[in-house]
Design an enzyme around this catalytic site. Structure first.
Site, PDB file in Angstrom:
ATOM      1  N   LYS A  21     -64.492  37.932  -4.072  1.00  0.00           N
ATOM      2  CA  LYS A  21     -64.696  38.903  -5.139  1.00  0.00           C
ATOM      3  C   LYS A  21     -63.349  39.512  -5.526  1.00  0.00           C
ATOM      4  CE  LYS A  21     -67.637  42.966  -6.000  1.00  0.00           C
ATOM      5  NZ  LYS A  21     -68.687  43.826  -5.383  1.00  0.00           N
ATOM      6  N   SER A  96     -72.665  44.211  -8.010  1.00  0.00           N
ATOM      7  CA  SER A  96     -71.434  43.967  -8.737  1.00  0.00           C
ATOM      8  C   SER A  96     -70.758  42.636  -8.395  1.00  0.00           C
ATOM      9  CB  SER A  96     -70.445  45.111  -8.488  1.00  0.00           C
ATOM     10  OG  SER A  96     -70.128  45.213  -7.097  1.00  0.00           O
ATOM     11  N   SER A 120     -74.774  45.277  -3.786  1.00  0.00           N
ATOM     12  CA  SER A 120     -73.898  44.392  -4.557  1.00  0.00           C
ATOM     13  C   SER A 120     -73.618  43.037  -3.930  1.00  0.00           C
ATOM     14  CB  SER A 120     -72.567  45.091  -4.852  1.00  0.00           C
ATOM     15  OG  SER A 120     -72.762  46.163  -5.737  1.00  0.00           O
TER      16      SER A 120
END
Length: 439
Positions: A21, A96, A120
């Site tokens: 990420k 996210s 997330s």
């Protein structure tokens, strides 16, 4: 799919490729936190998790899209645009860590690292039919990874894996913990991987388990495919010889209120500061644009309220011992990974099914069960609703529009029960597959 930044490095290419990420720093590579104002920034060091993965032989080859500054449930920002769901491009990939979910869902990666402060890791894993794990605070080292609202440590973000295979959960955790991360991150507890805990030493050695099913949380009733997934899971566990009881949700609305108050306690100062670097507009819905900077004494009161809440929630769990034939409290709770099936882009997502685990610091996995099927997941008429979130969730469900989108469940365990939760997830997953094979 937007945003897969290939990282050019001099590292040896001999191990498992792992995606990251866009908040996990790798020295010398660009990273932006998906803010326009961060374009051109280069990492000056490796995040501890990146350092460990490299030492364990991983190949770190790309970063993936996420929500602007981590703050809402889509892989969407003003810099790289929107990542869509590979199963149905009309619906969100979640967030996210949305880019991780979509890339792994496409098999462009087999295992990646996301972060989770309200769901997330779990929601993108769930929305792409993957396995994922939200461990307890700092069990996986977070040091030197970039974050929003640095210093907010009341409800801490955690790093965790998303993977195509249930075996990937154990592989990731054991590999990281074998590197003794507590020597590199001062917040990481000195807890080596434990085969004893993995073999359910505190859960009757796994011989007969009792699972509690949360059919709804009392605030927002899940969409029909989740009910179907829960019913199938219950039948599979019973067929495997385990016990199943109903879970009575514990003050779910209060949990959501507390965690969102914590997120908004700086009055949006951090995100406003980052947006001001370029003048880009704010996206998303988790941060209240009208939130005020909370005085210290009010923040202390909020922290004390959280402490009392999680103690009462623990008592609530322990009290289930009177419901089980094992004499233990329930071994785990099985819940939907979300109230909504993967929804349309730019719509509000109810986070109550994941957020309470962050508030209480419960170890929680997610595993795939089914997909939206318009023929069986019919939207029945309703006139009464539990809340405005319940009404919004009901209105958002369109089985034809969401056709084929994955729907997954969670296994919720106690604090620092990563080994046990991985094993419990393997047991539930195997029970479902065995039941399907038998029919």
């Amino acid at each position: 799919m937007h945003r897969m930044q290939i990282m050019t490095t001099s590292f040896s290419h001999s191990g498992l490729p792992i995606s990251l990420k866009d908040q996990v720093e790798v020295e010398g590579t660009n990273f932006t936190m998906c803010y326009v104002g961060w374009v051109g920034k280069k990492a000056e060091h490796n995040a501890i998790i990146a350092e460990i993965l490299l030492k364990q032989g991983a190949v770190l080859y790309c970063r993936t899209n996420m929500s602007q500054g981590l703050w809402f449930g889509e892989g969407y920002n003003n810099l790289f645009g929107r990542t869509t769901n590979p199963y149905n491009r009309n619906v969100t990939c979640g967030g996210s860590s949305g880019g991780e979910g979509a890339l792994i869902g496409l098999r462009g990666s087999l295992l990646g690292v996301g972060s989770d402060i309200g769901g997330s890791v779990r929601i993108p894993a769930a929305y792409q039919g993957l396995y994922g794990l939200r461990g307890s605070y700092a069990r996986i080292p977070y040091s030197k990874a970039t974050n929003s609202s640095e210093g907010q440590e009341i409800v801490r973000s955690v790093l965790g894996p998303l993977t195509v295979s249930i075996d990937g959960l154990k592989l990731f955790y054991k590999s990281v913990l074998d590197a003794r991360p507590w020597n590199l991150d001062p917040w990481t507890p000195r807890m080596p991987w434990s085969e004893e805990r993995y073999n359910l030493s505190e859960h009757g050695e796994g011989n007969k388990l009792c699972f509690a099913i949360m059919w709804d949380d009392g605030v927002c009733i899940p969409a029909p495919p989740y009910k179907r997934a829960l019913e199938e899971t219950k039948k599979a566990l019973l067929a495997a010889g385990h016990e199943v009881v109903d879970w009575v949700p514990f003050k779910s609305a209060e949990a959501v209120e507390i965690i969102t108050s914590i997120w908004n306690s700086d009055g949006g100062h951090d995100i406003k500061k980052q947006l001001a670097l370029s003048g880009e507009p704010q996206l998303g819905y988790n941060l209240d644009p009208n939130a005020r900077d909370m005085p210290a004494h009010e923040l202390f009161d909020l922290c004390f309220r959280r402490t009392n809440y999680i103690k009462s929630a623990l008592d609530h769990w322990n009290a289930t011992a009177i419901q089980t034939s094992t004499g233990r409290p329930v071994d785990a709770i099985i819940t939907p990974a979300s109230a909504c099936a993967p929804q349309q882009h730019d719509t509000t997502m109810y986070l109550g099914y994941t957020g309470f685990c962050n508030l209480m610091d419960y170890t929680t996995s997610v595993f795939p069960v089914t997909k939206v099927d318009p023929k069986v997941d019919i939207k029945e008429p309703r006139e009464k609703f539990l809340s405005t979130d319940d009404k919004r969730n009901y209105d958002a469900y369109d089985p034809e529009f969401q056709r084929g989108a994955p729907c997954s469940l969670q296994v919720v365990g106690g604090k620092y029960e990563e080994e046990a939760v991985i094993k419990l997830t393997e047991i539930v997953d195997a029970a479902i597959k065995a039941k399907r094979a038998a029919t």
